[in-house]
Motif scaffolding. Structure first.
Motif, PDB file in Angstrom:
ATOM      1  N   PRO A 116     -23.395 -39.841 -35.483  1.00 11.28           N
ATOM      2  CA  PRO A 116     -22.382 -40.318 -36.426  1.00 11.28           C
ATOM      3  C   PRO A 116     -21.849 -39.232 -37.354  1.00 11.28           C
ATOM      4  O   PRO A 116     -22.589 -38.381 -37.835  1.00 11.28           O
ATOM      5  CB  PRO A 116     -23.129 -41.391 -37.228  1.00 11.28           C
ATOM      6  N   ARG A 117     -20.542 -39.294 -37.566  1.00 13.38           N
ATOM      7  CA  ARG A 117     -19.862 -38.510 -38.597  1.00 13.38           C
ATOM      8  C   ARG A 117     -19.085 -39.526 -39.426  1.00 13.38           C
ATOM      9  O   ARG A 117     -18.047 -40.047 -38.987  1.00 13.38           O
ATOM     10  CB  ARG A 117     -18.946 -37.457 -37.971  1.00 13.38           C
ATOM     11  N   VAL A 118     -19.591 -39.811 -40.604  1.00 16.17           N
ATOM     12  CA  VAL A 118     -19.152 -40.981 -41.366  1.00 16.17           C
ATOM     13  C   VAL A 118     -18.143 -40.590 -42.441  1.00 16.17           C
ATOM     14  O   VAL A 118     -18.409 -39.717 -43.268  1.00 16.17           O
ATOM     15  CB  VAL A 118     -20.352 -41.683 -42.031  1.00 16.17           C
ATOM     16  N   ALA A 119     -16.995 -41.262 -42.416  1.00 19.16           N
ATOM     17  CA  ALA A 119     -15.978 -41.070 -43.457  1.00 19.16           C
ATOM     18  C   ALA A 119     -15.913 -42.320 -44.310  1.00 19.16           C
ATOM     19  O   ALA A 119     -15.737 -43.429 -43.795  1.00 19.16           O
ATOM     20  CB  ALA A 119     -14.618 -40.805 -42.825  1.00 19.16           C
ATOM     21  N   MET A 120     -16.060 -42.150 -45.610  1.00 19.88           N
ATOM     22  CA  MET A 120     -15.909 -43.257 -46.551  1.00 19.88           C
ATOM     23  C   MET A 120     -14.463 -43.236 -47.039  1.00 19.88           C
ATOM     24  O   MET A 120     -14.033 -42.311 -47.729  1.00 19.88           O
ATOM     25  CB  MET A 120     -16.915 -43.121 -47.688  1.00 19.88           C
ATOM     26  N   LEU A 121     -13.719 -44.245 -46.636  1.00 23.48           N
ATOM     27  CA  LEU A 121     -12.264 -44.229 -46.784  1.00 23.48           C
ATOM     28  C   LEU A 121     -11.784 -44.740 -48.136  1.00 23.48           C
ATOM     29  O   LEU A 121     -12.414 -45.580 -48.775  1.00 23.48           O
ATOM     30  CB  LEU A 121     -11.632 -45.069 -45.676  1.00 23.48           C
ATOM     31  N   ALA A 127     -14.149 -37.575 -37.908  1.00 24.93           N
ATOM     32  CA  ALA A 127     -14.984 -38.754 -38.169  1.00 24.93           C
ATOM     33  C   ALA A 127     -14.981 -39.688 -36.959  1.00 24.93           C
ATOM     34  O   ALA A 127     -13.973 -39.846 -36.273  1.00 24.93           O
ATOM     35  CB  ALA A 127     -14.470 -39.492 -39.401  1.00 24.93           C
ATOM     36  N   ASN A 128     -16.138 -40.304 -36.705  1.00 22.20           N
ATOM     37  CA  ASN A 128     -16.218 -41.339 -35.673  1.00 22.20           C
ATOM     38  C   ASN A 128     -16.727 -42.667 -36.220  1.00 22.20           C
ATOM     39  O   ASN A 128     -16.809 -43.656 -35.495  1.00 22.20           O
ATOM     40  CB  ASN A 128     -17.059 -40.878 -34.473  1.00 22.20           C
ATOM     41  N   VAL A 129     -17.085 -42.689 -37.496  1.00 18.73           N
ATOM     42  CA  VAL A 129     -17.481 -43.912 -38.196  1.00 18.73           C
ATOM     43  C   VAL A 129     -16.637 -44.021 -39.458  1.00 18.73           C
ATOM     44  O   VAL A 129     -16.617 -43.091 -40.275  1.00 18.73           O
ATOM     45  CB  VAL A 129     -18.981 -43.905 -38.572  1.00 18.73           C
TER      46      VAL A 129
END
Length: 335
Positions: free
Chosen positions: A204-209, A269-271
Motif C-alpha cells: 500500500p501507498r496511502v494518500a489521505m485526500l 498512491a494506490n489507496v
C-alpha cells in the motif's frame, strides 16, 4: 479483473469456513452452489435444512448438499453458544431469557460461531440491513486490537491502467463511518492498507485526500486530515502514507512533482482515504458510472474477524466475489 481470479484462486488453495446466515435466500443459495462447485470455500448455511433443500431443488442447484446446514432452532451447540453469548454480554446485563432469544437469530449465531472458532468469516446483507449485520458483529466479535473504528472499502477497478495496480485502487471509507474524526481517519487509513495487502495483493501507498495539498488551503477540514496522518503514522510507523493531498496530486506524477515533490506517496498512491463518507460514496459512484469503473465491496475493515455486508440489491456474482474476499481476509488474519 485478473485480480478477482487471483482472489478466488487464493481462497480455493486455502479453504476457509465461511458462514452465510441467510441460508434460504435465493441469490445466496445460487452463489453458494457455484462456490461449492468451484471449491472456493467450505460453507455453512444457516436456516431450516428442509427449507434450504427445497429452495435448492426449486432452483435446480446440485452442490448445496456439500455445505453444512445448521438449523438455528435445533443444533448440537445451541446451549454452548447461548452460554458464550451470556459470557460475552454479561457486562451489559444479558439474561438467559434474552440470550435464548438471540442465539436463534442467524446473524447472532453466525458471529457466535466465529467467536467460538467454528467459522472463519461471515457474509450477510442480501436480506438484512447494514445495521442488523453490524450490530451482533460489533457486540460479539468487536474490532481489531488497537482499533475502535469500522469502515468500508471498495476495490475500484478503473480503465486508467496507469494508476494503482493496473487501474486498481482501494478506496475508503465509502460505506460505514459518516464523518470520521482525526483519530478514526487515521485508523481507516491503516485498515485500508491492510485491505490492500490482504485482498489487492499490493504494497500500500496511502494518500489521505483533501481539497488541499500540503497546506495550500487552511482550515478545520485540512487540520483533521493532517492530524489523521499523524495518528496513522503512530499506529503503523512503516506504512507509506502521506497527506493532505488533492486527488490529482495523489495519482498523477506530473502534478505531484509540482505540488508535493518530497512526498513518498504523491503521484503513485494506490489507496485513497476520503475525509468523509459523503465524499467517498459520491466519488466512487461517479467514477463507477461516468468512468466505466467497477466497484467491488464494501469490504468491512477493522473487525477482529472478517464480517462483510452485502447490498440488498446484490447479484449472485456479487455474493460469489464477496465470499472469496471474506476468505482472503480470513487467510490474512491467520498469517
Amino acid at each position: 479483473m485478473d485480480l478477482m481470479k487471483e482472489i478466488v484462486a487464493r481462497a480455493a488453495a486455502n479453504k476457509q469456513r465461511i458462514v452465510l446466515p441467510e441460508g434460504t435466500e435465493p441469490r445466496t443459495l445460487q452463489a453458494a452452489d457455484r462456490l461449492l462447485a468451484d471449491g472456493v470455500a467450505n460453507l455453512v448455511l444457516i436456516g431450516e435444512p428442509a427449507a434450504i433443500k427445497a429452495k435448492a431443488a426449486e432452483l435446480g442447484l446440485t452442490h448445496i448438499g456439500e455445505a453444512e446446514l445448521i438449523d438455528p432452532n435445533c443444533h448440537a451447540k445451541k446451549e454452548a453458544y447461548r452460554d458464550l453469548l451470556m459470557e460475552l454480554r454479561k457486562s451489559k446485563g444479558m439474561t438467559q431469557e434474552e440470550a435464548d432469544k438471540l442465539v436463534v437469530n442467524p446473524l447472532y449465531l453466525a458471529c457466535l460461531m466465529i467467536k467460538a472458532g467454528d467459522a472463519d468469516g461471515e457474509l450477510a446483507g442480501a436480506q438484512n440491513t447494514t445495521g442488523n449485520v453490524l450490530r451482533p458483529a460489533l457486540q460479539l466479535i468487536k474490532t481489531m486490537p488497537g482499533l475502535s473504528c469500522v469502515s468500508g472499502a471498495f476495490l475500484l477497478f478503473t480503465q486508467a491502467k496507469q494508476y494503482g495496480r493496473e487501474g486498481l485502487l482501494v478506496v475508503a471509507d465509502c460505506a460505514v463511518t459518516p464523518n470520521p474524526n482525526a483519530n478514526e481517519l487515521g485508523q481507516i487509513a491503516v485498515a485500508s492498507a491492510t485491505t490492500a495487502r490482504a485482498i489487492g495483493g499490493m504494497e500500500p501507498r496511502v494518500a489521505m485526500l483533501s481539497y488541499s495539498t500540503k497546506g495550500s488551503a487552511k482550515g478545520e477540514l485540512e487540520d483533521k486530515v493532517v492530524e489523521g496522518l499523524r495518528v496513522a503514522k503512530e499506529l503503523a510507523p512503516d506504512l507509506a502514507i502521506d497527506g493532505e493531498l488533492q486527488a490529482d496530486a495523489a495519482l498523477v506524477e506530473a502534478v505531484a512533482s509540482l505540488k508535493a515533490p518530497d512526498s513518498p506517496v504523491a503521484g503513485k498512491a494506490n489507496v485513497l482515504v476520503f475525509p468523509s463518507l459523503e465524499v467517498g460514496n459520491i466519488a466512487y459512484k461517479l467514477v463507477e458510472r461516468l468512468g466505466g469503473a467497477m466497484a467491488v465491496g464494501p469490504i468491512l475493515q477493522g473487525m477482529a474477524a472478517p464480517v462483510n455486508d452485502l447490498s440488498r440489491g446484490c447479484s449472485v456474482d456479487d455474493i460469489y466475489k464477496m465470499v472469496a474476499i471474506t476468505a482472503n481476509q480470513a487467510i490474512a488474519a491467520k498469517q
